[in-house]
Design an enzyme around this catalytic site. Sequence first.
Site, PDB file in Angstrom:
ATOM      1  N   GLU A 105       0.839  -1.211   0.000  1.00  0.00           N
ATOM      2  CA  GLU A 105       0.000   0.000   0.000  1.00  0.00           C
ATOM      3  C   GLU A 105       0.873   1.260   0.000  1.00  0.00           C
ATOM      4  O   GLU A 105       0.574   2.239  -0.674  1.00  0.00           O
ATOM      5  CB  GLU A 105      -0.930  -0.010   1.218  1.00  0.00           C
ATOM      6  CG  GLU A 105      -1.999  -1.094   1.114  1.00  0.00           C
ATOM      7  CD  GLU A 105      -2.863  -1.189   2.364  1.00  0.00           C
ATOM      8  OE1 GLU A 105      -2.317  -1.515   3.425  1.00  0.00           O
ATOM      9  OE2 GLU A 105      -4.071  -0.921   2.275  1.00  0.00           O
ATOM     10  N   GLU A 125      -3.642  -9.442   3.634  1.00  0.00           N
ATOM     11  CA  GLU A 125      -4.385  -9.152   4.872  1.00  0.00           C
ATOM     12  C   GLU A 125      -5.504 -10.149   5.130  1.00  0.00           C
ATOM     13  O   GLU A 125      -5.764 -10.541   6.273  1.00  0.00           O
ATOM     14  CB  GLU A 125      -4.973  -7.740   4.824  1.00  0.00           C
ATOM     15  CG  GLU A 125      -3.961  -6.625   5.063  1.00  0.00           C
ATOM     16  CD  GLU A 125      -3.255  -6.158   3.798  1.00  0.00           C
ATOM     17  OE1 GLU A 125      -3.281  -6.895   2.780  1.00  0.00           O
ATOM     18  OE2 GLU A 125      -2.677  -5.062   3.818  1.00  0.00           O
TER      19      GLU A 125
HETATM   20  N1  T1G Z   1       4.288  -7.868  11.612  1.00  0.00           N
HETATM   21  C1  T1G Z   1       5.019  -8.319  12.663  1.00  0.00           C
HETATM   22  N2  T1G Z   1       5.858  -9.374  12.573  1.00  0.00           N
HETATM   23  C2  T1G Z   1       5.974  -9.965  11.375  1.00  0.00           C
HETATM   24  C3  T1G Z   1       5.244  -9.549  10.244  1.00  0.00           C
HETATM   25  C4  T1G Z   1       4.387  -8.432  10.391  1.00  0.00           C
HETATM   26  N3  T1G Z   1       3.672  -7.945   9.361  1.00  0.00           N
HETATM   27  N4  T1G Z   1       5.576 -10.344   9.209  1.00  0.00           N
HETATM   28  C5  T1G Z   1       6.467 -11.233   9.679  1.00  0.00           C
HETATM   29  N5  T1G Z   1       6.714 -11.002  10.986  1.00  0.00           N
HETATM   30  C6  T1G Z   1       7.668 -11.716  11.858  1.00  0.00           C
HETATM   31  C7  T1G Z   1       7.319 -13.184  12.055  1.00  0.00           C
HETATM   32  O1  T1G Z   1       6.406 -13.346  13.121  1.00  0.00           O
HETATM   33  C8  T1G Z   1       8.670 -13.766  12.366  1.00  0.00           C
HETATM   34  O2  T1G Z   1       8.958 -13.451  13.708  1.00  0.00           O
HETATM   35  C9  T1G Z   1       9.623 -12.947  11.490  1.00  0.00           C
HETATM   36  O3  T1G Z   1       8.912 -11.738  11.171  1.00  0.00           O
HETATM   37  C10 T1G Z   1       9.997 -13.617  10.182  1.00  0.00           C
HETATM   38  O4  T1G Z   1       8.786 -14.080   9.552  1.00  0.00           O
HETATM   39  C11 T1G Z   1      -2.336  -1.506   7.113  1.00  0.00           C
HETATM   40  C12 T1G Z   1      -3.384  -3.878   8.201  1.00  0.00           C
HETATM   41  C13 T1G Z   1       7.144 -11.383   5.405  1.00  0.00           C
HETATM   42  C14 T1G Z   1       6.812 -13.268   3.790  1.00  0.00           C
HETATM   43  O5  T1G Z   1       0.354 -10.403   6.458  1.00  0.00           O
HETATM   44  O6  T1G Z   1       3.895 -13.212   5.040  1.00  0.00           O
HETATM   45  O7  T1G Z   1      -0.306  -4.486   6.530  1.00  0.00           O
HETATM   46  O8  T1G Z   1       8.997 -15.758  14.615  1.00  0.00           O
HETATM   47  O9  T1G Z   1       9.156 -16.554   9.870  1.00  0.00           O
HETATM   48  O10 T1G Z   1       9.190 -17.160   6.005  1.00  0.00           O
HETATM   49  O11 T1G Z   1      -3.412  -2.658   5.391  1.00  0.00           O
HETATM   50  O12 T1G Z   1       6.353 -13.352   7.488  1.00  0.00           O
HETATM   51  O13 T1G Z   1      11.100 -14.570  14.070  1.00  0.00           O
HETATM   52  O14 T1G Z   1       9.679 -13.803  15.982  1.00  0.00           O
HETATM   53  O15 T1G Z   1       7.326 -15.672   8.372  1.00  0.00           O
HETATM   54  O16 T1G Z   1      10.876 -15.290   5.566  1.00  0.00           O
HETATM   55  C15 T1G Z   1       0.043  -7.698   6.255  1.00  0.00           C
HETATM   56  C16 T1G Z   1       2.896 -11.426   6.950  1.00  0.00           C
HETATM   57  C17 T1G Z   1       0.044  -7.065   7.612  1.00  0.00           C
HETATM   58  C18 T1G Z   1       2.703 -10.319   6.004  1.00  0.00           C
HETATM   59  C19 T1G Z   1       8.460 -13.452   5.681  1.00  0.00           C
HETATM   60  N6  T1G Z   1       1.255  -8.418   6.060  1.00  0.00           N
HETATM   61  N7  T1G Z   1       4.241 -11.970   6.868  1.00  0.00           N
HETATM   62  O17 T1G Z   1       8.402 -14.869   5.670  1.00  0.00           O
HETATM   63  O18 T1G Z   1       9.776 -15.416   7.753  1.00  0.00           O
HETATM   64  S1  T1G Z   1      -1.450  -6.231   7.936  1.00  0.00           S
HETATM   65  C20 T1G Z   1       1.340  -9.739   6.190  1.00  0.00           C
HETATM   66  C21 T1G Z   1       4.627 -12.871   5.963  1.00  0.00           C
HETATM   67  C22 T1G Z   1      -1.332  -4.797   7.069  1.00  0.00           C
HETATM   68  C23 T1G Z   1      -2.359  -2.723   6.279  1.00  0.00           C
HETATM   69  C24 T1G Z   1      -2.574  -3.995   6.977  1.00  0.00           C
HETATM   70  C25 T1G Z   1       5.976 -13.484   6.135  1.00  0.00           C
HETATM   71  C26 T1G Z   1       7.080 -12.888   5.236  1.00  0.00           C
HETATM   72  P1  T1G Z   1       9.729 -14.459  14.672  1.00  0.00           P
HETATM   73  P2  T1G Z   1       8.678 -15.533   8.907  1.00  0.00           P
HETATM   74  P3  T1G Z   1       9.617 -15.742   6.200  1.00  0.00           P
END
Ligand code: T1G
Length: 728
Positions: A105, A125
């Site tokens: 975004e 999301e």
């Molecule tokens: N927020 C906080 N922590 C996150 C995170 C996030 N968005 N994404 C990953 N982590 C942490 C995860 O818990 C782990 O922590 C570490 O990063 C590595 O992740 C306003 C409301 C990015 C493709 O849904 O898809 O934006 O276990 O083990 O396999 O509209 O993580 O080491 O403590 O998964 O290399 C939308 C979710 C948010 C993305 C990386 N975004 N993340 O994968 O490593 S809502 C998502 C992923 C939002 C807006 C809205 C994957 C990754 P720890 P990992 P990975």
Amino acid sequence: MAATRRLSHTVAVITINHPPVNALSSAVRRSLVKEFGDADKDPSVEAIVLSGANGKFSAGADIREFSTSAFKTVPSLEEINGTIEGSRKPVVAAIEGVALGGGLELALACHYRVADIQAHVGLPEVLIGILPAAGGTQRLPRLIGVPAALDMIVRGSRISATEALQLGIVDEVVQNNTIEAAIQLARKVVGRPLDIRRLSAVPVRSPPSIDAFLDAAMEKARRQFRGARAPLACIEAVGASVKLPYSQGVAKERDLFLSLWATGQPQAQQYAFFAERGVGKWSLPTGGRWDTVPPKPIRSAAVIGLGTMGRGIVISLSKAKIPVIALEQDMKQLEQGSKAVNGLLEREAEKMKKQGQTAALGNGLGSVHFTVDFGELRDVDLIIEAVYENMKLKKEIFRRLSSICKPDAFLCTNTSGLNIDEIASVTNRPQQVIGTHFFSPANIMRLLEVVRGRETSLTTIATAMNIGKVLGKVAVLVGNCPLFVGNRMLGPYLDQANYLLEEGCRPEEVDQALEEFGFAMGPFRMMDLAGLDVGWRSRMEKGLTGAKVPAGTPTCQRGGTRYSPLADMLCELGRFGQKSGKGWYQYGEPGGRNAKPDPWVLVFLEMYRSTHQIKQRPVNREEILERCLYALINEGFKVLEDGIASGPEDIDVIYNNGYGWPKHTGGPMYYAATVGLPRVLEQLEKYYKANVDVPNMKPTFLLKKLAAVGGPPIKEWRTQLGNLSNKL
Ligand code: T1G
Ligand code: NAD
């Protein structure tokens, strides 16, 4: 440090720096506002590049902040996006690694986007129970049109940079030096009009009959995502992008976000998200943690048996670029297996080509060599056995592997529930034997149960868990017991489904109740798909089929416990499910997929009831759900008591990823916590009293203990488990 700024001639490069994934926490947001403000004011700056540190643009909002007040602190991401888009100086996003959710975004608010060829973008999301809430549902349709945007947002799909270029999400894809390329582009566009690059001002390209289009999308999503609210909210928000001006569209987006939050589904899905990332980090009862031990690299693998499972496992390994030797018992089976595998590989190569993932890597897949000669497995690092579910045969194979394979090779079995220790006992390396329980189809299903035996070493566990990760699976470490975790819990659930038929339900009634709850497939459709004969043959082998039950017994029993012979009786009549064209449903022809209620089954059930003098009674939806779900959950508590899973999160991850459990309820154990453990206990007690010959409905000790302390939140269960373990 949250965001930094440096100058490259006349271009300010702002970099988000919040490891590990540059999530947009409140600190990052504040810092972005400051750096953009400074860059805007600086007269020497003509253009701005926005990038992320450590090769990742941003994974979006900081999910951990959602349930805290930090999420609501200003500035909101939508406000920042408005500022960036409104900038008089051109802003170019330099996308490396991922731009997901709020990350994309943010990039959409920039005027131009350059992506590294390895990067991925998406609005995932919906997968955590919400919708893009920083203008994504309004800007993406304006950029790529309603159908493509809707598809991406509702499925939460992640797409490659090449696909993003084809769709028009990014303007340029580069092989390397993304930030430098973005700086060059920024310089080039200085002075060009920016209005047409401000997506909030661009008209939406939508299909001619938008209402019909959205209705159809709603209808499809309701069917596909049963009970999940986020996909429906996504459609509504995208609809608003067509019907409302931008400012009202984002207001609608915000309202939908808040109303979703009130359903509890986002909290459940975010619990599931973090549970997936935490699984398996288990201190073994014998001491030691597998996740602190380095895994051994796997440079080559072999799969034995190219049936349903072996084929999928070969594809998974090949997709992870691990060379595989695929072995069958004879030339005829090898020919069949290799034909099927090659067909699947061709499809994979085609898919990868479309996503632009080939070129330098040949076809992007690891080589597959087919053979019937065990001698060829001599130098392989890891072998996965996937032959018939038969202990004698498995032992024969492991004995053979033990003498042929190099001493440090790992020996894995894909058994669905046989004793790993017994299999390991015939080898000269029980410490290197482990269960790798894939799910069907193995190249698609994400779950991998890694089953540790009594003697399995930490290195073996670490290596198997790592292979799961390399294959893109969610690997969960479990203990060794009959049927392990997932299938063990399924037993009591299926038992209840069968008893419900005896008592008065129709198969489609039970299926409908569970499908409305959110299961991808009800129990009877699932059994028909898996093949009723699989369980029947195994029960016959053990002398456990029960069709010969004395008439006049209201509920059939075996050895003092209730037993339903209905499935055995169907099999005796050749009704194996989809494969034979008939099972609990009729399918038109063998292999048919369209399940139709079969009047024959109703007559069959009536006859059965009359033979056993069972009086048919009406059973309501609530009873169907409670009996099936609570039986499964009760077994989950037993699994925890037995130390077979290390915590409720592990069970939930298994069910969410391997059994079609609706993720928006968090998983069976999270769901139980939401219902309230005292309530689950009360109902189980009621059903058990009515059927004392069903031992698996007897509430477990752990459930009773947790209910007695009021049913604490799930994150406290591990502590309670620790406290209880001395007394168990
Ligand atoms: N927020 C906080 N922590 C996150 C995170 C996030 N968005 N994404 C990953 N982590 C942490 C995860 O818990 C782990 O922590 C570490 O990063 C590595 O992740 C306003 C409301 C990015 C493709 O849904 O898809 O934006 O276990 O083990 O396999 O509209 O993580 O080491 O403590 O998964 O290399 C939308 C979710 C948010 C993305 C990386 N975004 N993340 O994968 O490593 S809502 C998502 C992923 C939002 C807006 C809205 C994957 C990754 P720890 P990992 P990975
Ligand atoms: P399958 O019957 O489809 O295939 C088994 C294959 O093993 C056949 O192709 C057969 O020719 C081959 N085979 C038999 N003996 C052999 C030998 N001595 N050497 C080499 N190959 C030999 O079986 P499947 O459904 O793929 O199941 C395989 C294993 O996976 C079983 O242990 C099963 O319990 C387990 N499993 C199955 C599923 C499922 O849904 N089918 C799911 C999870 C686990």
